[in-house]
Design a protein around this motif. Sequence first.
Motif, mmCIF file in Angstrom:
data_model
loop_
_atom_site.group_PDB
_atom_site.id
_atom_site.type_symbol
_atom_site.label_atom_id
_atom_site.label_comp_id
_atom_site.label_asym_id
_atom_site.label_seq_id
_atom_site.Cartn_x
_atom_site.Cartn_y
_atom_site.Cartn_z
ATOM 1 N N GLU A 1 0.201 -0.705 -9.154
ATOM 2 C CA GLU A 1 0.374 -2.076 -8.684
ATOM 3 C C GLU A 1 -0.137 -2.255 -7.249
ATOM 4 O OE1 GLU A 1 4.379 -3.249 -11.265
ATOM 5 O OE2 GLU A 1 4.559 -2.417 -9.236
ATOM 6 N N ALA A 2 -0.061 -1.200 -6.453
ATOM 7 C CA ALA A 2 -0.491 -1.305 -5.051
ATOM 8 C C ALA A 2 -1.993 -1.145 -4.887
ATOM 9 C CB ALA A 2 0.227 -0.255 -4.199
ATOM 10 N N THR A 3 -2.659 -0.607 -5.907
ATOM 11 C CA THR A 3 -4.106 -0.366 -5.820
ATOM 12 C C THR A 3 -4.873 -1.651 -6.101
ATOM 13 O OG1 THR A 3 -3.801 1.927 -6.526
ATOM 14 C CG2 THR A 3 -6.015 0.997 -6.702
ATOM 15 N N GLN A 4 -5.829 -1.958 -5.238
ATOM 16 C CA GLN A 4 -6.630 -3.176 -5.370
ATOM 17 C C GLN A 4 -8.073 -2.815 -5.723
ATOM 18 O OE1 GLN A 4 -5.983 -6.054 -2.005
ATOM 19 N NE2 GLN A 4 -4.726 -4.374 -1.180
ATOM 20 N N GLY B 1 0.003 -0.680 3.797
ATOM 21 C CA GLY B 1 1.247 -1.404 3.639
ATOM 22 C C GLY B 1 1.844 -1.708 4.999
ATOM 23 N N PRO B 2 3.105 -2.102 5.061
ATOM 24 C CA PRO B 2 3.737 -2.436 6.343
ATOM 25 C C PRO B 2 3.685 -1.250 7.308
ATOM 26 C CG PRO B 2 5.123 -3.096 4.500
ATOM 27 C CD PRO B 2 4.030 -2.260 3.926
ATOM 28 N N THR B 3 3.521 -1.553 8.593
ATOM 29 C CA THR B 3 3.439 -0.500 9.601
ATOM 30 C C THR B 3 4.814 0.116 9.842
ATOM 31 O OG1 THR B 3 1.607 -1.638 10.678
ATOM 32 C CG2 THR B 3 2.766 0.045 11.953
ATOM 33 N N PRO B 4 4.973 1.420 9.608
ATOM 34 C CA PRO B 4 6.270 2.060 9.821
ATOM 35 C C PRO B 4 6.444 2.442 11.293
ATOM 36 C CG PRO B 4 4.719 3.660 8.974
ATOM 37 C CD PRO B 4 3.979 2.333 9.025
ATOM 38 N N GLY C 1 0.798 -1.210 0.000
ATOM 39 C CA GLY C 1 0.000 0.000 0.000
ATOM 40 C C GLY C 1 0.829 1.258 0.000
ATOM 41 N N VAL C 2 0.408 2.245 0.785
ATOM 42 C CA VAL C 2 1.021 3.568 0.777
ATOM 43 C C VAL C 2 2.511 3.490 1.087
ATOM 44 C CG1 VAL C 2 1.060 5.810 1.920
ATOM 45 C CG2 VAL C 2 -1.133 4.744 1.362
ATOM 46 N N VAL C 3 2.870 2.740 2.122
ATOM 47 C CA VAL C 3 4.271 2.688 2.548
ATOM 48 C C VAL C 3 5.148 2.087 1.462
ATOM 49 C CG1 VAL C 3 5.879 1.736 4.247
ATOM 50 C CG2 VAL C 3 3.657 2.618 4.989
ATOM 51 N N THR C 4 4.698 1.010 0.839
ATOM 52 C CA THR C 4 5.508 0.377 -0.211
ATOM 53 C C THR C 4 5.651 1.282 -1.431
ATOM 54 O OG1 THR C 4 3.510 -0.761 -0.965
ATOM 55 C CG2 THR C 4 4.977 -1.971 0.494
#
Length: 484
Positions: free
Chosen positions: A326-329, A341-344, A313-316
């Motif tokens: 590519e991140a949009t579903q 995306g992964p929790t920062p 998602g956003v983080v990636t």
Amino acid sequence: MELRQFLGALRMRWVFSTLTFLVGAALTAAVVLLMTPQYGSSVKLFVSTPSGGSAEYAASFIVTQRVASYAELATDPSVLQRVVDKLDLDTSYEDLEGQVSASVITGTQTIELDVTADTPELAQQIAKAEAEEVVALVEQLERPAVKDEEPAIAARIAAEPSISDTPVSPNLPLNIGIGLLLSLFVAIVGALLRDLLDRTVKSRQDAEKISGHSVLVTLPYDPQVKKTPLATEAGGSLAEAFRVLRTNLQFADLDSQRQAILVSSALPDEGKTLVATNLALTMAQSGRSVLLIDADMRNPNVAELLGLENSVGVVTVLVGRTSIDEATQPHSSGISFLGTGPTPPNPAEVLDTQAMRDLIARVRKDYDAVIIDAPPMLPVADASILLTEVDGALLLVRHGSTTREQLRLAVSRIETVGGRLFGTILNRTPRRVGDADGYGYGYGHGYGYGYAPTVDTDSTPTAAPAAPPDPEPGGRRIGRRVKR
């Protein structure tokens, strides 16, 4: 307080009032039933002048004046102590004083002694001993100075003390009636006090007065939302509520062909995630291309609600591991979804970057509407950072939970960073106090922002069925609308 306000407060606090009344009624019944039965006995003393006495005529006037004094002396400590000693009672004269009473029968020269005790026999014994002591006291006080001369006034026991197997107390109907009335009074007064001392937002008028903005829609509490949290599945009043919100947003920003809207709340557990998701679904139903972004990196919930993945998602995208496309579903409802995306470790710093601003600017060009589910306003600064990149914000207010001061602070934070507030949404309102909209639902999520709201463990929504992404030729996903 007006009658309407009074009745409204009782309707709002009916649970508290009912529980208070029931507890009071139960305590009343317990106290009355556990009270030791008291039995009564009475005896009468006739005070007169001795027949044939030389001072009979003069004494008849004195008797009327003194009979009240004799009745008062019947409960004198010295008299009561003699009764205790005579019967060898296991009590003090102070306790006995509460069991003995004496009164003058109006218009007569008769003193009536009333006694209560734990048994009928004991009550009769105390009454007889008390009467004998009063007779002895009168004889002592009226003893003539000249020996062998008859006293001017004498007291005699008219009849043997009464005895009855029927208790004189407690009076069950009377005591229970008084207890119920007191319980009702406490329930009403308690409900009014709780309402007067309650600082939470409980009406459209409260929300509008404090925020300075209109309430765009009120969402009554509906337990069915737990089973069907999405408007496209639930239909009925839930779907209609978000159609009302969608329409009101169009009037709130007439000049904008494309909208970027941030959805937040003052505190966690006020329903922002479900509002953001259902608003996106409703906008998509009108034929608009909609992207729903989960920007709540501290506690993402949108992916679970839609049945999609949140690992990308956003983080990636921000770190360059993948592209926005590519991140949009895609989702079966027609909306596109971009997770966190992964929790920062530092969400605020991640959001406050040029890359994040570029991402929002890019998707605003690609979609008719971008809905961002942001963290609450007060615990963290994340939402404040995003406010400058959107057209406006929607602020969730949970009925009976969000305090007036919390709402005031949240609005102040939006204004401080130069953000625009489209309006507020009053969530989880009881249907009987809902506003004219009369549509919607209530929902909340729990968060880990340092606040400690009450978490409803049953409020986890049922995830919607996942729609598997269908790749286009060349590997592109078809969930995102073609750029105009």
